[in-house]
Design an enzyme around this catalytic site. Structure first.
Site, PDB file in Angstrom:
ATOM      1  N   GLU A  95       1.072  -1.554   0.147  1.00 49.24           N
ATOM      2  CA  GLU A  95      -0.254   0.329   0.367  1.00 49.24           C
ATOM      3  C   GLU A  95       0.372   1.389  -0.190  1.00 49.24           C
ATOM      4  O   GLU A  95       2.183   1.273   0.445  1.00 49.24           O
ATOM      5  CB  GLU A  95      -0.829  -0.263   0.793  1.00 49.24           C
ATOM      6  CG  GLU A  95      -2.046   0.766   1.273  1.00 49.24           C
ATOM      7  CD  GLU A  95      -2.769   1.410   0.733  1.00 49.24           C
ATOM      8  OE1 GLU A  95      -2.391   1.506  -0.744  1.00 49.24           O
ATOM      9  OE2 GLU A  95      -4.235   1.560   1.117  1.00 49.24           O
ATOM     10  N   ASP A  99      -3.926   4.961   5.878  1.00 45.60           N
ATOM     11  CA  ASP A  99      -4.518   7.058   7.527  1.00 45.60           C
ATOM     12  C   ASP A  99      -5.619   6.243   7.834  1.00 45.60           C
ATOM     13  O   ASP A  99      -4.807   6.369   9.130  1.00 45.60           O
ATOM     14  CB  ASP A  99      -5.045   7.876   5.640  1.00 45.60           C
ATOM     15  CG  ASP A  99      -5.671   8.908   5.893  1.00 45.60           C
ATOM     16  OD1 ASP A  99      -5.020   9.747   7.440  1.00 45.60           O
ATOM     17  OD2 ASP A  99      -6.040   9.155   5.801  1.00 45.60           O
ATOM     18  N   PHE A 148      -1.005  16.115   4.037  1.00 49.50           N
ATOM     19  CA  PHE A 148      -1.618  15.664   2.696  1.00 49.50           C
ATOM     20  C   PHE A 148      -0.778  15.132   1.707  1.00 49.50           C
ATOM     21  O   PHE A 148       0.306  16.862   1.192  1.00 49.50           O
ATOM     22  CB  PHE A 148      -2.772  15.977   2.120  1.00 49.50           C
ATOM     23  CG  PHE A 148      -3.484  15.197   1.120  1.00 49.50           C
ATOM     24  CD1 PHE A 148      -3.738  14.636   1.123  1.00 49.50           C
ATOM     25  CD2 PHE A 148      -2.492  15.757  -0.261  1.00 49.50           C
ATOM     26  CE1 PHE A 148      -4.848  13.943   0.113  1.00 49.50           C
ATOM     27  CE2 PHE A 148      -3.776  15.079  -1.542  1.00 49.50           C
ATOM     28  CZ  PHE A 148      -4.631  13.829  -1.322  1.00 49.50           C
TER      29      PHE A 148
END
Ligand code: 5GP
Length: 173
Positions: A95, A99, A148
């Protein structure tokens, strides 16, 4: 496009993924490993990781989409399934980033019922501060703060995936 500030540069990525690959190969010994990349974000990490692991590695890909919606549990769906059985295989899910944990918790449950010999997870990045669902992640590249990030496979509306580093948007740009 706005300016993206480098958080993890190409050299650090190369070095860490190399070490992670060696760690994974040592852990599995000579066993064949089926690496399952979660599309699309993992494709660059996957390409580097499988070469760093070496030995007998098979590659497969899964597409998933997640909807956060109104439910706090979120909803994850498989949009592109595996072409082959993983029964009795040593499966390593690859992955890009963990999160909330919803995607990987779902994938672990979904793939576990298909009867792999073992099922583990490798992620390039981990944002533990945002976790909503606990998930065991055996191999982590970098733990990062609640930012982010884009680049090295990670996108913003499909852009930035091809940046050779992991970055964050510069607030001054
Ligand atoms: P989770 O289910 O763990 O919340 O979400 C994992 C997915 O959300 C990742 O595979 C990735 O597609 C997306 N995601 C989570 N954090 C970020 C981020 O900082 N940047 C980008 N580009 N995608 C993220």
């Amino acid at each position: 496009m706005s300016t993206v500030r480098i958080l993890i540069d190409a050299a650090a990525l190369h070095e860490r993924i190399g070490a992670l690959g060696r760690e994974i190969r040592t852990f599995y010994g000579d066993e064949p490993i089926v690496c399952i990349g979660v599309l699309k974000g993992s494709f660059i990490f996957m390409a580097d990781l499988v070469r760093a692991i070496g030995g007998d590695v098979r590659c497969a890909f899964l597409g998933v989409s997640s909807y956060e919606g109104t439910q706090s549990t979120g909803e994850v769906r498989i949009t592109h399934d595996l072409a082959a059985s993983i029964r009795d295989a040593h499966v390593l899910i690859v992955e890009d980033i963990v999160d909330t944990g919803l995607t990987l918790a779902y994938l672990r449950r979904t793939l576990a019922v298909r009867g792999p010999a073992t099922l583990r997870i490798a992620t390039l990045l981990d944002k533990p501060s945002r976790r909503k669902q606990p998930v065991d992640v055996e191999f982590v590249g970098f733990t990062i703060p609640d930012l982010f990030v884009v680049g090295f496979g990670l996108d913003l509306d499909e852009a930035y995936r091809n940046l050779p580093f992991v970055g964050v948007f510069d607030p001054e740009s």
